[in-house]
Design a protein around this motif. Structure first.
Motif, PDB file in Angstrom:
ATOM      1  N   LEU A 144      47.375 -36.187  34.096  1.00  0.00           N
ATOM      2  CA  LEU A 144      47.111 -35.314  32.959  1.00  0.00           C
ATOM      3  C   LEU A 144      45.627 -34.961  32.886  1.00  0.00           C
ATOM      4  CD1 LEU A 144      47.989 -33.848  30.389  1.00  0.00           C
ATOM      5  CD2 LEU A 144      47.730 -36.018  29.146  1.00  0.00           C
ATOM      6  N   ALA A 145      44.761 -35.930  33.142  1.00  0.00           N
ATOM      7  CA  ALA A 145      43.315 -35.662  33.117  1.00  0.00           C
ATOM      8  C   ALA A 145      42.946 -34.588  34.136  1.00  0.00           C
ATOM      9  CB  ALA A 145      42.550 -36.952  33.382  1.00  0.00           C
ATOM     10  N   VAL A 146      43.576 -34.628  35.298  1.00  0.00           N
ATOM     11  CA  VAL A 146      43.336 -33.602  36.316  1.00  0.00           C
ATOM     12  C   VAL A 146      43.844 -32.244  35.832  1.00  0.00           C
ATOM     13  CG1 VAL A 146      43.928 -32.830  38.651  1.00  0.00           C
ATOM     14  CG2 VAL A 146      43.367 -35.239  38.233  1.00  0.00           C
ATOM     15  N   GLU A 147      45.037 -32.235  35.244  1.00  0.00           N
ATOM     16  CA  GLU A 147      45.625 -30.983  34.765  1.00  0.00           C
ATOM     17  C   GLU A 147      44.778 -30.345  33.664  1.00  0.00           C
ATOM     18  OE1 GLU A 147      48.743 -29.352  35.821  1.00  0.00           O
ATOM     19  OE2 GLU A 147      47.917 -30.553  37.453  1.00  0.00           O
ATOM     20  N   LEU A 148      44.199 -31.179  32.811  1.00  0.00           N
ATOM     21  CA  LEU A 148      43.409 -30.664  31.693  1.00  0.00           C
ATOM     22  C   LEU A 148      42.097 -30.032  32.141  1.00  0.00           C
ATOM     23  CD1 LEU A 148      43.971 -33.450  29.002  1.00  0.00           C
ATOM     24  CD2 LEU A 148      44.979 -31.162  29.101  1.00  0.00           C
ATOM     25  N   ASP A 149      41.820 -30.098  33.425  1.00  0.00           N
ATOM     26  CA  ASP A 149      40.632 -29.447  33.985  1.00  0.00           C
ATOM     27  C   ASP A 149      40.940 -28.033  34.461  1.00  0.00           C
ATOM     28  OD1 ASP A 149      38.064 -30.391  33.977  1.00  0.00           O
ATOM     29  OD2 ASP A 149      37.988 -30.707  36.139  1.00  0.00           O
ATOM     30  N   LYS A 150      42.221 -27.626  34.383  1.00  0.00           N
ATOM     31  CA  LYS A 150      42.644 -26.331  34.904  1.00  0.00           C
ATOM     32  C   LYS A 150      42.784 -25.331  33.755  1.00  0.00           C
ATOM     33  CE  LYS A 150      45.256 -28.599  38.608  1.00  0.00           C
ATOM     34  NZ  LYS A 150      46.600 -28.826  39.198  1.00  0.00           N
ATOM     35  N   VAL A 151      42.185 -24.168  33.908  1.00  0.00           N
ATOM     36  CA  VAL A 151      42.213 -23.171  32.827  1.00  0.00           C
ATOM     37  C   VAL A 151      43.631 -22.654  32.584  1.00  0.00           C
ATOM     38  CG1 VAL A 151      39.822 -22.431  33.097  1.00  0.00           C
ATOM     39  CG2 VAL A 151      41.607 -21.334  34.482  1.00  0.00           C
ATOM     40  N   LEU A 154      45.275 -25.206  30.315  1.00  0.00           N
ATOM     41  CA  LEU A 154      44.707 -25.129  28.964  1.00  0.00           C
ATOM     42  C   LEU A 154      45.235 -23.916  28.207  1.00  0.00           C
ATOM     43  CD1 LEU A 154      40.986 -26.046  29.732  1.00  0.00           C
ATOM     44  CD2 LEU A 154      42.734 -27.510  28.689  1.00  0.00           C
ATOM     45  N   ALA A 155      45.351 -22.780  28.899  1.00  0.00           N
ATOM     46  CA  ALA A 155      45.881 -21.575  28.254  1.00  0.00           C
ATOM     47  C   ALA A 155      47.339 -21.766  27.876  1.00  0.00           C
ATOM     48  CB  ALA A 155      45.723 -20.378  29.188  1.00  0.00           C
ATOM     49  N   LEU A 252      35.294 -20.898  36.926  1.00  0.00           N
ATOM     50  CA  LEU A 252      35.064 -19.668  37.672  1.00  0.00           C
ATOM     51  C   LEU A 252      36.091 -18.599  37.333  1.00  0.00           C
ATOM     52  CD1 LEU A 252      34.211 -21.175  41.170  1.00  0.00           C
ATOM     53  CD2 LEU A 252      32.639 -20.444  39.361  1.00  0.00           C
ATOM     54  N   GLN A 253      37.253 -19.035  36.822  1.00  0.00           N
ATOM     55  CA  GLN A 253      38.291 -18.104  36.409  1.00  0.00           C
ATOM     56  C   GLN A 253      38.735 -18.414  34.995  1.00  0.00           C
ATOM     57  OE1 GLN A 253      41.484 -18.049  39.428  1.00  0.00           O
ATOM     58  NE2 GLN A 253      40.625 -16.087  40.046  1.00  0.00           N
ATOM     59  N   SER A 254      39.521 -17.503  34.440  1.00  0.00           N
ATOM     60  CA  SER A 254      40.084 -17.707  33.105  1.00  0.00           C
ATOM     61  C   SER A 254      41.601 -17.646  33.182  1.00  0.00           C
ATOM     62  CB  SER A 254      39.585 -16.629  32.140  1.00  0.00           C
ATOM     63  OG  SER A 254      38.187 -16.728  31.946  1.00  0.00           O
ATOM     64  N   GLY A 255      42.248 -18.546  32.449  1.00  0.00           N
ATOM     65  CA  GLY A 255      43.698 -18.507  32.320  1.00  0.00           C
ATOM     66  C   GLY A 255      44.078 -17.641  31.131  1.00  0.00           C
ATOM     67  N   ILE A 256      45.133 -16.852  31.277  1.00  0.00           N
ATOM     68  CA  ILE A 256      45.530 -15.912  30.220  1.00  0.00           C
ATOM     69  C   ILE A 256      47.020 -16.049  29.931  1.00  0.00           C
ATOM     70  CG2 ILE A 256      45.714 -13.471  29.570  1.00  0.00           C
ATOM     71  CD1 ILE A 256      43.375 -12.900  31.438  1.00  0.00           C
ATOM     72  N   ARG A 257      47.348 -16.053  28.650  1.00  0.00           N
ATOM     73  CA  ARG A 257      48.736 -15.972  28.198  1.00  0.00           C
ATOM     74  C   ARG A 257      48.824 -14.877  27.139  1.00  0.00           C
ATOM     75  NH1 ARG A 257      48.902 -18.938  31.807  1.00  0.00           N
ATOM     76  NH2 ARG A 257      50.138 -20.817  32.153  1.00  0.00           N
ATOM     77  N   ILE A 258      49.823 -14.015  27.261  1.00  0.00           N
ATOM     78  CA  ILE A 258      50.084 -12.970  26.272  1.00  0.00           C
ATOM     79  C   ILE A 258      51.576 -13.016  25.989  1.00  0.00           C
ATOM     80  CG2 ILE A 258      50.007 -10.493  25.761  1.00  0.00           C
ATOM     81  CD1 ILE A 258      47.844 -10.256  27.953  1.00  0.00           C
ATOM     82  N   ALA A 421      41.594 -19.019  28.291  1.00  0.00           N
ATOM     83  CA  ALA A 421      40.893 -20.282  28.513  1.00  0.00           C
ATOM     84  C   ALA A 421      39.947 -20.119  29.684  1.00  0.00           C
ATOM     85  CB  ALA A 421      41.896 -21.400  28.813  1.00  0.00           C
ATOM     86  N   GLY A 422      38.665 -20.451  29.489  1.00  0.00           N
ATOM     87  CA  GLY A 422      37.701 -20.316  30.566  1.00  0.00           C
ATOM     88  C   GLY A 422      36.265 -20.372  30.054  1.00  0.00           C
TER      89      GLY A 422
END
Length: 425
Positions: A144-151, A154-155, A252-258, A421-422
């Motif tokens: 989970l700690a590794v996953e929480l580092d991914k944008v 988080l998004a 370096l990137q952003s995660g997006i949810r719409i 998220a980013g």
């Protein structure tokens, strides 16, 4: 002589053919479904319990109870269980979802009767050993700690909370501190309450003999009926805030949810919404992929999906992009919304989508075990194969006007939630 120069004729599919499912009831009330299909001497046993995230009172109990089944049961150690599975070339999978837990055993038929007692022991008599439990918790917390580092993660987490509310099982997402609060006693109690005949269904599939049917009946007839348990009532509480930013410094990137809530399986528009989703972002040739990936180059991949639960459904566009491209990408998504509202889909695109969706539906029923996956989904949602009859009829007959009407009804920008998220610009 075989003609290798002319393409074979294209056949129009007029109807779907569904497999026969035999059903009976064990003495303790467990429904047993048998899908006897296939030529290979292989089989699969699926045990489905109504025991998921919705039922838990202590966070993580559904997930960890399912994961711990193979870590020790009936006096057998985790190493001994793994050794037996490997010896017989079997595969055991466990999965806890929002509403259900699935336990699946794949095996060769010649070892079926050797493995069935082991499956029974794992399901009925788990030991929940403390040492393995602590190891499992630590491993999951690290993951989970590794996953929480991914944008992207988080998004997705923020979007579900925004859509359903942090207090709703669908909106709640696990946190590192949750692993400190859960104990084996929580797992034992969850198992006692929810791994019962009252909340169980079994599906046996593959090349099935009468002896295999009878063995499953006999093996699980002793599962306790269990008591009636009141499931906590979940209240939907969507956020009034339609835009949310989750900062991840250095990303370096952003995660997006719409996305937004949308009509579910019991609504007349459900299947036409699924077709509209396919046009928008449901396959590689979709509007979002063609525009945002191929033409604009904002992302390597973008998709839209309709996710359905028994009680609610939502529609979401998901992607990742460079921080500088976030705003123009979001605008292009809504531009595609407007295009679907203002312009009818052309004939060639209609046919492409119709062919794609027809092929996808045929693939669902292509192999014995893919049929099982479909049937489990129907079972978990209280549906039968007529659901696919209705979907196929819509796929076969939908028109451009129907898609435009659905877009005008459901693709309103102001109703959609946006999460980014980013790195802050």
């Amino acid at each position: 002589m075989l003609d290798r120069y002319s393409a074979p004729p294209i056949k129009k599919i007029e109807r779907l053919t569904f497999p026969e499912v035999e059903a009976c009831t064990l003495p303790n009330g467990i429904p047993l479904y048998v899908i006897d299909r296939g030529e290979e001497e292989l089989s699969r046993v699926d045990i489905l319990f109504s025991a998921g995230k919705v039922q838990e009172r202590q966070p993580l109990t559904a997930k960890l109870t399912a994961a711990m089944l193979r870590e020790g049961a009936g006096g057998l150690s985790s190493a001994r269980i793994a050794e037996q599975l490997d010896y017989y070339g079997a595969s055991l999978q466990t999965l806890a979802t929002q509403r259900n837990t699935y336990i699946t055993l794949y095996s060769a038929n010649r070892y079926f009767f050797d493995l069935l007692p082991l499956l029974h022991t794992l399901v009925v008599n788990p030991d929940f050993p403390e040492k393995e439990f602590e190891t499992l918790k630590n491993r999951n917390a690290q993951m989970l700690a590794v996953e929480l580092d991914k944008v992207d993660v988080l998004a997705g987490r923020a979007f579900m909370e925004q859509l359903f509310g942090a207090g709703h099982p669908y909106g709640w997402t696990e946190r590192l501190t949750d692993y400190d609060g859960v104990t084996t006693e929580h797992l034992r109690e969850f198992h006692r309450l929810y791994y019962t005949a009252r909340r169980c269904r079994i599906v046996l599939s593959g090349k099935i003999s009468p002896e295999m049917r009878e063995a499953v009946r006999a093996a699980f007839a002793d599962l306790s009926v269990g008591e009636i348990v009141d499931v906590p009532v979940a209240h939907l509480c969507s956020s009034n805030e339609h835009y949310r930013f989750v900062e991840k410094s250095g990303a370096l990137q952003s995660g997006i949810r719409i996305g937004n809530l949308v009509v579910g399986r019991d609504h007349p528009d459900h299947h036409i919404v699924r077709v509209l989703n396919t046009v928008l972002g449901g396959y590689f040739g979709s509007r979002l992929m063609s525009n945002i990936r191929e033409e604009k180059g904002y992302t390597y991949g973008i998709q839209s999906v309709v996710v359905t639960y028994p009680d609610v459904a939502y529609w979401v566009v998901q992607t990742q992009t460079a921080t500088a491209s976030v705003k123009p990408l979001i605008e292009e998504v809504f531009k595609e919304f407007r295009r679907l509202q203002d312009e009818q889909v052309g004939t060639d695109e209609l046919q492409m989508v119709r062919s794609y969706m027809t092929g996808e539906m045929l693939r669902l029923f292509d192999t014995p075990f893919s049929v099982t996956e479909v049937f489990l989904t129907l079972l978990a949602n209280g549906l039968d194969f007529s659901y696919f009859d209705r979907r196929f009829e819509v796929v076969r007959t939908f028109t451009a006007a129907q898609l435009q009407a659905a877009a005008r009804c459901y693709l309103h920008r102001e109703r959609f939630y946006i999460v980014v998220a980013g790195q802050k610009q």
